[in-house]
Scaffold this active site. Structure first.
Site, PDB file in Angstrom:
ATOM      1  N   CYS A 105       0.801  -1.227   0.000  1.00 35.64           N
ATOM      2  CA  CYS A 105       0.000   0.000   0.000  1.00 35.64           C
ATOM      3  C   CYS A 105       0.833   1.277   0.000  1.00 35.64           C
ATOM      4  O   CYS A 105       0.317   2.345  -0.318  1.00 35.64           O
ATOM      5  CB  CYS A 105      -0.934   0.007   1.204  1.00 35.64           C
ATOM      6  SG  CYS A 105      -2.159  -1.325   1.190  1.00 35.64           S
ATOM      7  N   HIS A 163      11.974   0.382   6.645  1.00 39.08           N
ATOM      8  CA  HIS A 163      11.670  -1.000   6.250  1.00 39.08           C
ATOM      9  C   HIS A 163      12.076  -1.956   7.372  1.00 39.08           C
ATOM     10  O   HIS A 163      13.238  -1.984   7.782  1.00 39.08           O
ATOM     11  CB  HIS A 163      12.428  -1.357   4.970  1.00 39.08           C
ATOM     12  CG  HIS A 163      11.806  -2.470   4.189  1.00 39.08           C
ATOM     13  ND1 HIS A 163      11.599  -3.727   4.719  1.00 39.08           N
ATOM     14  CD2 HIS A 163      11.336  -2.525   2.922  1.00 39.08           C
ATOM     15  CE1 HIS A 163      11.044  -4.503   3.800  1.00 39.08           C
ATOM     16  NE2 HIS A 163      10.860  -3.799   2.707  1.00 39.08           N
ATOM     17  N   HIS A 178      -1.894  19.816   7.634  1.00 43.35           N
ATOM     18  CA  HIS A 178      -2.851  18.777   7.233  1.00 43.35           C
ATOM     19  C   HIS A 178      -2.169  17.410   7.316  1.00 43.35           C
ATOM     20  O   HIS A 178      -0.973  17.289   7.033  1.00 43.35           O
ATOM     21  CB  HIS A 178      -3.355  19.018   5.811  1.00 43.35           C
ATOM     22  CG  HIS A 178      -3.857  20.404   5.575  1.00 43.35           C
ATOM     23  ND1 HIS A 178      -5.103  20.820   5.986  1.00 43.35           N
ATOM     24  CD2 HIS A 178      -3.278  21.477   4.971  1.00 43.35           C
ATOM     25  CE1 HIS A 178      -5.268  22.095   5.649  1.00 43.35           C
ATOM     26  NE2 HIS A 178      -4.177  22.511   5.031  1.00 43.35           N
ATOM     27  N   HIS A 189      -2.913   7.183   5.130  1.00 44.26           N
ATOM     28  CA  HIS A 189      -3.369   6.092   4.275  1.00 44.26           C
ATOM     29  C   HIS A 189      -4.663   5.493   4.820  1.00 44.26           C
ATOM     30  O   HIS A 189      -4.714   5.065   5.978  1.00 44.26           O
ATOM     31  CB  HIS A 189      -2.292   5.009   4.197  1.00 44.26           C
ATOM     32  CG  HIS A 189      -2.762   3.731   3.591  1.00 44.26           C
ATOM     33  ND1 HIS A 189      -3.291   3.666   2.319  1.00 44.26           N
ATOM     34  CD2 HIS A 189      -2.801   2.459   4.072  1.00 44.26           C
ATOM     35  CE1 HIS A 189      -3.622   2.413   2.049  1.00 44.26           C
ATOM     36  NE2 HIS A 189      -3.342   1.669   3.100  1.00 44.26           N
ATOM     37  N   HIS A 197     -14.481   5.630   3.743  1.00 44.66           N
ATOM     38  CA  HIS A 197     -15.928   5.429   3.660  1.00 44.66           C
ATOM     39  C   HIS A 197     -16.417   5.437   2.216  1.00 44.66           C
ATOM     40  O   HIS A 197     -17.224   4.590   1.815  1.00 44.66           O
ATOM     41  CB  HIS A 197     -16.631   6.532   4.463  1.00 44.66           C
ATOM     42  CG  HIS A 197     -18.122   6.395   4.510  1.00 44.66           C
ATOM     43  ND1 HIS A 197     -18.960   7.015   3.598  1.00 44.66           N
ATOM     44  CD2 HIS A 197     -18.930   5.699   5.354  1.00 44.66           C
ATOM     45  CE1 HIS A 197     -20.209   6.711   3.890  1.00 44.66           C
ATOM     46  NE2 HIS A 197     -20.223   5.926   4.938  1.00 44.66           N
ATOM     47  N   ASN A 252     -10.223   0.926   0.914  1.00 41.14           N
ATOM     48  CA  ASN A 252      -8.762   0.855   0.846  1.00 41.14           C
ATOM     49  C   ASN A 252      -8.378   0.492  -0.584  1.00 41.14           C
ATOM     50  O   ASN A 252      -8.526  -0.646  -1.007  1.00 41.14           O
ATOM     51  CB  ASN A 252      -8.242  -0.199   1.828  1.00 41.14           C
ATOM     52  CG  ASN A 252      -6.723  -0.304   1.826  1.00 41.14           C
ATOM     53  OD1 ASN A 252      -6.043   0.259   0.965  1.00 41.14           O
ATOM     54  ND2 ASN A 252      -6.180  -1.030   2.778  1.00 41.14           N
TER      55      ASN A 252
END
EC number: 2.3.1.-
Length: 461
Positions: free
Chosen positions: A168, A247, A334, A338, A367, A371
């Site tokens: 992702c 990572h 802001h 994700h 919503h 995802n």
């Protein structure tokens, strides 16, 4: 004496020329986003309550226990009634996906967003110098990058990269590649394409940790245009200030918390374990240690240091009262989180002490669109833009997580007031919902939790 002066002057001249060269190189190393386009599927692919129920009930491997688990998961997922499913799943062909299904799904998203991107910016495909494509679960040969080059007849010397299996957070990895290449190539254009192949990888088994992905992941993607040409700075919407990647692949627990595997019956799916939240917290903490000094002003760092020094003299309750925590809003306007799931958004919000206004863009993107993997961040950004929150000079902290396990964060500066409708233009006025985020599954299928439910009733649904 003249010769001596010349010999002294030459090193100074050389040093001055080196400094000028470094300054000129630095000026050409900016990374500006000119535009982005998110994908919105046709309306007949919306997964409302009825559509989701039909898909769930088509899986004959599920029993009452799995139905109850799915009800609980769907209700708490944060997804609404208007997310979009993959074409083959909506058509009822998730049991036997084909190569053609994967081709159609990725081609539709990639070419739709690229067509709109080239049209809106006026940049020709032949002007693109760098192309980076990331799709984790679908890696055909020739590559998807080659497919784009063939479709748009791009130049022979284009620098093309095709990323697979990056999860992702692959979108920010692709942007990191672009900004590094910009240090070598002057006045260049770069395209980044981020999407996922959902349909052919829809899980058809009954393992709970693998059913989660069906509840959260939806169809979507985004294409973006970047440049390091300062002459086009006035056209830019964002400028990349910092990007840092973490990572944890060396840790077995972190590596295995989010993996594509086959279950014991041979069904392919994506397993999400309970260790995922722990891995995300660890990666996020490590990432912030590097990013915080670059993001927050010196005043806030000094305040935190002074309070921390008092730690040995103060109880934990008193420390909480005086504020032993970093105020990220001192350097960030802001937060683009994700939309991986409600737990992810809640976790980041709690860790950074954000309020509901800060979390609203991520919650609403989850919503409305679900995802969408690597493309998810840009639906969140689109919400902020459509709500006219982004003003010139604002700073956006973008936070992403991905399999591996990875945490990639970056800071953007808004280059001008943004008020585009983008992919949200037809529905932004209805968000956030005035009645709150309600899920119809609660009312319609709560009877599944009845302990006296007969098995016949489930089969007759």
């Amino acid at each position: 004496m003249d010769l001596f002066m010349v010999l002294c002057f030459l090193p100074l001249l050389f040093a001055f020329s080196c400094i000028c060269k470094m300054v000129l190189q630095w000026r050409d190393q900016g990374c500006y986003m000119l535009a982005y386009e998110c994908f919105r599927a046709p309306e007949d692919r919306k997964l409302d309550t009825e559509s989701c129920a039909k898909i769930v009930l088509r899986n004959k491997n599920l029993g009452l226990e799995e139905y109850r688990f799915l009800l609980k998961t769907i209700v708490s997922s944060g997804l609404g009634e208007e997310t979009y499913g993959p074409p083959n799943v909506v058509a009822g062909r998730e049991e036997c996906p084909t190569m053609a299904d994967a081709d159609f799904e990725t081609n539709e998203i990639i070419f739709d967003t690229l067509d709109k991107l080239f049209a809106s910016t006026g940049v020709s495909p032949s002007e693109v110098d760098i192309l980076v494509v990331n799709v984790s679960l679908f890696s055909p040969s020739p590559s998807l990058a080659a497919r784009i080059i063939n479709r748009y007849k791009m130049r022979e010397n284009i620098k093309a990269f095709n990323l697979a299996g990056m999860g992702c957070s692959a979108s920010l990895i692709a942007i990191d590649i672009v900004q590094r290449l910009f240090k070598t190539y002057k006045e260049a254009f770069a395209i980044v394409v981020s999407t996922e192949s959902m349909g052919p990888h829809w899980y058809r088994g009954k393992e709970k940790s693998m059913l989660l992905s069906n509840c959260l992941f939806r169809a979507g993607g985004c294409s973006m245009l970047f440049t390091n040409n300062r002459a086009l700075k006035h056209r830019a919407i964002l400028r990349l200030k910092y990007l840092f990647r973490t990572h944890l692949g060396s840790s077995d627990e972190a590596y295995e918390c989010c993996t594509q595997v086959e279950d014991e019956r041979g069904y392919l799916g994506f397993r999400l374990t309970k260790s995922l939240t722990k891995a995300a917290a660890q990666a996020f903490t490590i990432n912030l240690r590097v990013l915080v000094p670059k993001v927050l002003p010196l005043k806030e760092l000094l305040r935190y240091l002074i309070v921390a020094i008092q730690q040995t003299k103060t109880s934990s309750q008193e420390l909480e009262a005086v504020g032993l925590h970093l105020n990220f809003k001192a350097g960030v306007d802001h937060f683009c989180i994700h939309p991986g799931g409600r737990a992810v958004i809640d976790g980041v919000g709690k860790g950074l002490r954000l309020n509901e206004y800060d979390l609203e863009p991520a919650r609403m993107a989850l919503h409305r669109f679900g995802n969408t993997s690597a493309g998810g961040l840009w639906y969140v950004l689109g919400y902020m833009e459509a709500k006219k929150r982004l003003k010139k000079g604002d700073r956006i902290l973008m936070i992403s997580f991905g399999a591996g396990f990875k945490c990639n964060n970056c800071l953007w500066e808004v280059m001008r007031d943004l008020d585009g409708g983008n992919v949200w233009k037809d529905c932004i006025e209805s968000y956030p919902p005035k009645t709150g985020i309600l899920n119809p599954f609660v009312e319609k299928y709560s009877w599944i939790n009845d302990e006296h439910l007969s098995f016949v009733r489930v089969l007759d649904l």
